[in-house]
Design a protein around this motif. Sequence first.
Motif, mmCIF file in Angstrom:
data_model
loop_
_atom_site.group_PDB
_atom_site.id
_atom_site.type_symbol
_atom_site.label_atom_id
_atom_site.label_comp_id
_atom_site.label_asym_id
_atom_site.label_seq_id
_atom_site.Cartn_x
_atom_site.Cartn_y
_atom_site.Cartn_z
ATOM 1 N N TRP A 151 4.211 -2.234 -4.685
ATOM 2 C CA TRP A 151 3.002 -2.401 -5.485
ATOM 3 C C TRP A 151 1.897 -1.610 -4.807
ATOM 4 O O TRP A 151 1.646 -1.764 -3.618
ATOM 5 N N ALA A 152 1.239 -0.748 -5.586
ATOM 6 C CA ALA A 152 0.156 0.069 -5.034
ATOM 7 C C ALA A 152 -0.995 0.107 -6.028
ATOM 8 O O ALA A 152 -0.797 -0.048 -7.234
ATOM 9 N N GLN A 153 -2.181 0.349 -5.500
ATOM 10 C CA GLN A 153 -3.356 0.436 -6.357
ATOM 11 C C GLN A 153 -3.453 1.862 -6.893
ATOM 12 O O GLN A 153 -3.375 2.831 -6.135
ATOM 13 N N HIS A 154 -3.614 1.974 -8.211
ATOM 14 C CA HIS A 154 -3.724 3.287 -8.848
ATOM 15 C C HIS A 154 -4.971 3.991 -8.314
ATOM 16 O O HIS A 154 -6.023 3.378 -8.163
ATOM 17 N N ARG A 155 -4.853 5.282 -8.075
ATOM 18 C CA ARG A 155 -5.951 5.990 -7.411
ATOM 19 C C ARG A 155 -7.182 6.153 -8.283
ATOM 20 O O ARG A 155 -8.287 6.290 -7.777
ATOM 21 N N THR A 157 -7.646 4.243 -11.696
ATOM 22 C CA THR A 157 -7.998 3.033 -12.457
ATOM 23 C C THR A 157 -8.209 1.811 -11.577
ATOM 24 O O THR A 157 -8.882 0.872 -11.977
ATOM 25 N N GLY A 158 -7.602 1.815 -10.386
ATOM 26 C CA GLY A 158 -7.737 0.671 -9.489
ATOM 27 C C GLY A 158 -6.780 -0.467 -9.802
ATOM 28 O O GLY A 158 -6.731 -1.452 -9.084
ATOM 29 N N LYS A 159 -6.002 -0.351 -10.876
ATOM 30 C CA LYS A 159 -5.035 -1.400 -11.222
ATOM 31 C C LYS A 159 -3.826 -1.305 -10.287
ATOM 32 O O LYS A 159 -3.481 -0.228 -9.807
ATOM 33 N N PHE A 160 -3.181 -2.456 -10.077
ATOM 34 C CA PHE A 160 -1.973 -2.450 -9.247
ATOM 35 C C PHE A 160 -0.783 -2.079 -10.120
ATOM 36 O O PHE A 160 -0.587 -2.644 -11.199
ATOM 37 N N ILE A 161 -0.010 -1.110 -9.652
ATOM 38 C CA ILE A 161 1.164 -0.638 -10.393
ATOM 39 C C ILE A 161 2.368 -0.641 -9.456
ATOM 40 O O ILE A 161 2.230 -0.575 -8.241
ATOM 41 N N HIS A 162 3.541 -0.706 -10.065
ATOM 42 C CA HIS A 162 4.788 -0.703 -9.305
ATOM 43 C C HIS A 162 5.262 0.746 -9.218
ATOM 44 O O HIS A 162 5.593 1.343 -10.233
ATOM 45 N N VAL A 163 5.257 1.327 -8.035
ATOM 46 C CA VAL A 163 5.654 2.726 -7.876
ATOM 47 C C VAL A 163 6.862 2.827 -6.960
ATOM 48 O O VAL A 163 7.105 1.951 -6.133
ATOM 49 N N MET A 164 7.597 3.923 -7.130
ATOM 50 C CA MET A 164 8.789 4.154 -6.314
ATOM 51 C C MET A 164 8.406 4.900 -5.042
ATOM 52 O O MET A 164 7.467 5.689 -5.038
ATOM 53 N N VAL A 165 9.146 4.626 -3.978
ATOM 54 C CA VAL A 165 8.880 5.278 -2.693
ATOM 55 C C VAL A 165 10.164 5.889 -2.151
ATOM 56 O O VAL A 165 11.266 5.429 -2.457
ATOM 57 N N TYR A 166 9.988 6.942 -1.352
ATOM 58 C CA TYR A 166 11.120 7.704 -0.827
ATOM 59 C C TYR A 166 10.865 8.044 0.633
ATOM 60 O O TYR A 166 9.752 7.899 1.122
#
Length: 195
Positions: A151-155, A157-166
């Motif tokens: 879970w990360a904060q969108h750069r 909008t500031g909303k928390f989104i689920h993003v993939m990491v590598y």
Amino acid sequence: MDAVDNPLLTKVYMPNGSLQHFGFFGGGPASDKQKNYLRALLRQHAGDPTTEAIRTYMNELRENPEGPVTAATRTRRNSLYAAAATPKALAYRTLSGLVAAAVEAGKLIRTGDFLQRIGGSDLPDGVQSWFGRHVAKAYRKATGREPLRVWAQHRTTGKFIHVMVYGPIDDALYAGLRSYKATRHLLASNFAEAA
């Protein structure tokens, strides 16, 4: 309903003034033996006005969600209050756990971080999002499984989104650059700088 409202209940022994702990010393949850004993007494004296007053009171306690608070309901209620008062950032950090710690330590990176590292931070959000999809597709094809998520904060909008990491040098990141037309120029400039 309070026990003092019913005059039939005044002669009943009630520790702490409540029938919730009827017959128990010091209160606490009733054992099955205690519950069965109380049921047997209520059955044995069925029809007696005091018995029926006790039965009615006990049933109202059981059905009333705002009735007496037991230790379990107090713990549950306090946990819910604490969860409601927790800041969003801490709640999402807790959900992400060790993955978030690995991202902060630089052991894992988001696609946006990768683009920033190679000079693609000026790309529009839509292009960055599609780049992330291309990277995820390349990762699935190479490994046969889903990438880790955080879970990360969108750069913007500031909303928390689920993003993939590598991993920082994962082949899927470069395969995504190659496969997505809008980011191929970053790959070419990357190789030109290395030469």
